[in-house]
Motif scaffolding. Structure first.
Motif, PDB file in Angstrom:
ATOM      1  N   TYR A  65       2.436  14.405 -69.551  1.00 53.23           N
ATOM      2  CA  TYR A  65       2.045  15.256 -68.426  1.00 53.23           C
ATOM      3  C   TYR A  65       2.111  16.743 -68.759  1.00 53.23           C
ATOM      4  O   TYR A  65       2.197  17.573 -67.863  1.00 53.23           O
ATOM      5  CB  TYR A  65       2.933  14.947 -67.209  1.00 53.23           C
ATOM      6  N   ALA A  66       2.072  17.046 -70.041  1.00 53.91           N
ATOM      7  CA  ALA A  66       2.059  18.444 -70.489  1.00 53.91           C
ATOM      8  C   ALA A  66       3.216  19.248 -69.895  1.00 53.91           C
ATOM      9  O   ALA A  66       3.082  20.431 -69.625  1.00 53.91           O
ATOM     10  CB  ALA A  66       0.720  19.103 -70.135  1.00 53.91           C
ATOM     11  N   GLY A  67       4.351  18.599 -69.678  1.00 56.07           N
ATOM     12  CA  GLY A  67       5.525  19.287 -69.167  1.00 56.07           C
ATOM     13  C   GLY A  67       5.493  19.568 -67.676  1.00 56.07           C
ATOM     14  O   GLY A  67       6.372  20.269 -67.168  1.00 56.07           O
ATOM     15  N   ASP A  68       4.512  19.011 -66.963  1.00 57.55           N
ATOM     16  CA  ASP A  68       4.339  19.307 -65.540  1.00 57.55           C
ATOM     17  C   ASP A  68       4.954  18.195 -64.698  1.00 57.55           C
ATOM     18  O   ASP A  68       4.357  17.123 -64.520  1.00 57.55           O
ATOM     19  CB  ASP A  68       2.845  19.447 -65.235  1.00 57.55           C
ATOM     20  N   LEU A  69       6.142  18.436 -64.156  1.00 55.34           N
ATOM     21  CA  LEU A  69       6.802  17.437 -63.326  1.00 55.34           C
ATOM     22  C   LEU A  69       6.013  17.149 -62.058  1.00 55.34           C
ATOM     23  O   LEU A  69       6.017  16.027 -61.554  1.00 55.34           O
ATOM     24  CB  LEU A  69       8.221  17.905 -62.967  1.00 55.34           C
ATOM     25  N   HIS A  70       5.335  18.165 -61.530  1.00 52.68           N
ATOM     26  CA  HIS A  70       4.533  17.955 -60.323  1.00 52.68           C
ATOM     27  C   HIS A  70       3.389  16.987 -60.609  1.00 52.68           C
ATOM     28  O   HIS A  70       3.031  16.159 -59.765  1.00 52.68           O
ATOM     29  CB  HIS A  70       3.981  19.276 -59.796  1.00 52.68           C
ATOM     30  N   ALA A  71       2.824  17.072 -61.795  1.00 53.69           N
ATOM     31  CA  ALA A  71       1.749  16.150 -62.156  1.00 53.69           C
ATOM     32  C   ALA A  71       2.257  14.720 -62.210  1.00 53.69           C
ATOM     33  O   ALA A  71       1.560  13.781 -61.819  1.00 53.69           O
ATOM     34  CB  ALA A  71       1.158  16.549 -63.508  1.00 53.69           C
ATOM     35  N   TRP A  72       3.499  14.553 -62.654  1.00 58.26           N
ATOM     36  CA  TRP A  72       4.085  13.210 -62.663  1.00 58.26           C
ATOM     37  C   TRP A  72       4.295  12.718 -61.232  1.00 58.26           C
ATOM     38  O   TRP A  72       3.974  11.585 -60.907  1.00 58.26           O
ATOM     39  CB  TRP A  72       5.415  13.218 -63.411  1.00 58.26           C
ATOM     40  N   ARG A  73       4.823  13.593 -60.372  1.00 61.47           N
ATOM     41  CA  ARG A  73       5.053  13.219 -58.985  1.00 61.47           C
ATOM     42  C   ARG A  73       3.748  12.875 -58.270  1.00 61.47           C
ATOM     43  O   ARG A  73       3.735  12.083 -57.336  1.00 61.47           O
ATOM     44  CB  ARG A  73       5.759  14.366 -58.246  1.00 61.47           C
ATOM     45  N   SER A  74       2.647  13.473 -58.713  1.00 64.21           N
ATOM     46  CA  SER A  74       1.353  13.268 -58.051  1.00 64.21           C
ATOM     47  C   SER A  74       0.485  12.262 -58.805  1.00 64.21           C
ATOM     48  O   SER A  74      -0.720  12.218 -58.609  1.00 64.21           O
ATOM     49  CB  SER A  74       0.604  14.611 -57.953  1.00 64.21           C
ATOM     50  N   ARG A  75       1.125  11.431 -59.626  1.00 64.99           N
ATOM     51  CA  ARG A  75       0.351  10.605 -60.550  1.00 64.99           C
ATOM     52  C   ARG A  75      -0.518   9.559 -59.872  1.00 64.99           C
ATOM     53  O   ARG A  75      -1.535   9.151 -60.400  1.00 64.99           O
ATOM     54  CB  ARG A  75       1.278   9.919 -61.555  1.00 64.99           C
ATOM     55  N   GLY A  76      -0.121   9.091 -58.676  1.00 65.91           N
ATOM     56  CA  GLY A  76      -0.954   8.124 -57.973  1.00 65.91           C
ATOM     57  C   GLY A  76      -1.075   6.820 -58.733  1.00 65.91           C
ATOM     58  O   GLY A  76      -0.267   6.488 -59.587  1.00 65.91           O
ATOM     59  N   PRO A  77      -2.135   6.056 -58.451  1.00 68.27           N
ATOM     60  CA  PRO A  77      -2.276   4.727 -59.060  1.00 68.27           C
ATOM     61  C   PRO A  77      -2.883   4.740 -60.454  1.00 68.27           C
ATOM     62  O   PRO A  77      -3.097   3.693 -61.029  1.00 68.27           O
ATOM     63  CB  PRO A  77      -3.202   4.007 -58.074  1.00 68.27           C
ATOM     64  N   LYS A  78      -3.204   5.918 -61.003  1.00 64.41           N
ATOM     65  CA  LYS A  78      -3.925   5.967 -62.274  1.00 64.41           C
ATOM     66  C   LYS A  78      -3.081   6.491 -63.427  1.00 64.41           C
ATOM     67  O   LYS A  78      -3.617   7.004 -64.405  1.00 64.41           O
ATOM     68  CB  LYS A  78      -5.185   6.828 -62.116  1.00 64.41           C
ATOM     69  N   ALA A  79      -1.774   6.344 -63.350  1.00 63.94           N
ATOM     70  CA  ALA A  79      -0.921   6.823 -64.432  1.00 63.94           C
ATOM     71  C   ALA A  79      -0.891   5.764 -65.533  1.00 63.94           C
ATOM     72  O   ALA A  79       0.118   5.126 -65.797  1.00 63.94           O
ATOM     73  CB  ALA A  79       0.486   7.112 -63.916  1.00 63.94           C
ATOM     74  N   HIS A  80      -2.035   5.616 -66.194  1.00 62.14           N
ATOM     75  CA  HIS A  80      -2.182   4.526 -67.161  1.00 62.14           C
ATOM     76  C   HIS A  80      -1.241   4.683 -68.348  1.00 62.14           C
ATOM     77  O   HIS A  80      -0.669   3.703 -68.825  1.00 62.14           O
ATOM     78  CB  HIS A  80      -3.634   4.465 -67.651  1.00 62.14           C
ATOM     79  N   SER A  81      -1.075   5.898 -68.840  1.00 61.71           N
ATOM     80  CA  SER A  81      -0.279   6.099 -70.040  1.00 61.71           C
ATOM     81  C   SER A  81       1.174   5.729 -69.820  1.00 61.71           C
ATOM     82  O   SER A  81       1.808   5.102 -70.671  1.00 61.71           O
ATOM     83  CB  SER A  81      -0.380   7.561 -70.505  1.00 61.71           C
TER      84      SER A  81
END
Length: 239
Positions: A65-81
């Motif tokens: 997530y390139a160091g972005d915790l907010h991006a992890w929190r907002s990952r939704g159903p498509k966090a394939h990796s």
């Protein structure tokens, strides 16, 4: 002349898009980013310390997530990796341990580090109990747990009380916590003092089945062994 509708541009960062872009980057044709991450996490997983758990979380957020915790929190159903990583058979971490490490990293970032508490004996089992609580409650509970040397069970009672809205235990005002073995000895002494209530009817032992007698003797031997171990420790402490 046909008037075209106005076009509105937004310069706000789309964290979902960032997360997706990072995931696509992690899913190269060779699979090397995930493979490399599995190897690094495997090395860290050999140590069960709080610091290593937090480092595992940091690496996952940095790489996926390139160091972005907010991006992890907002990952939704498509966090394939992240899902792919958690399902890797060569990763010596369960899915729950992996997600817990990320949550511990988030906790560490929010509280400015956890060394002040881990250095005083609080481990992963302590830290995980405060996850999801308000930040100030997390800080207060960890402070008290470290100062008063709470067991995991004691901290759990406090977190359950907060989540259920029950009254919390007041601070002890510096009085040291009574060791559990002392509490056990106090209870045992009460039993010994009340012989008729707790050790009466011993004559009934002669009427019991041999299997039941053997079972009771085994229990008694275990209790005796624990008492002997405590006696040895108390003896060495008095030298």
């Amino acid at each position: 002349m046909t008037t075209l509708p106005p076009v509105h541009f937004s310069f706000e960062p789309d964290h979902r898009a960032v997360a997706k872009e990072v995931e696509v980057r992690a899913h190269s044709d060779t699979g090397e980013p995930i493979d490399d991450l599995v190897g690094r996490l495997g090395t860290l997983a050999k140590d069960a310390s709080v610091e290593h758990a937090i480092e595992i979380g940091r690496l996952v957020i940095e790489e996926l997530y390139a160091g972005d915790l907010h991006a992890w929190r907002s990952r939704g159903p498509k966090a394939h990796s992240l899902r792919e990583l958690s399902r890797r058979s060569d990763l010596p971490l369960s899915s729950s341990a992996l997600y817990r490490s990320i949550a511990l990293y988030e906790l560490s970032e929010a509280l400015g580090g956890v060394q002040a508490w881990s250095g005083k004996g609080l481990g992963i089992s302590h830290m995980r109990l405060v996850l999801g609580l308000p930040r100030e409650a997390q800080r207060e509970l960890l402070d008290r747990a470290a100062k008063e040397r709470w067991t995991v069970a004691e901290l759990e009672r406090e977190t359950v009380a907060i989540r259920s809205g029950q009254p919390r235990r007041r601070a002890r005002g510096g009085r040291p916590r009574l060791p559990r073995f002392v509490k056990s000895l106090n209870r045992m002494r009460k039993c010994a003092d009340a012989t008729d209530d707790f050790f009466g009817d011993v004559e009934a032992a002669g009427e019991m089945e041999p299997e039941r007698v053997a079972e009771l003797r085994e229990q008694l031997a275990h209790i005796r062994s624990c008492c002997e171990e405590l006696e040895r420790r108390l003896a060495s402490a008095s030298v």
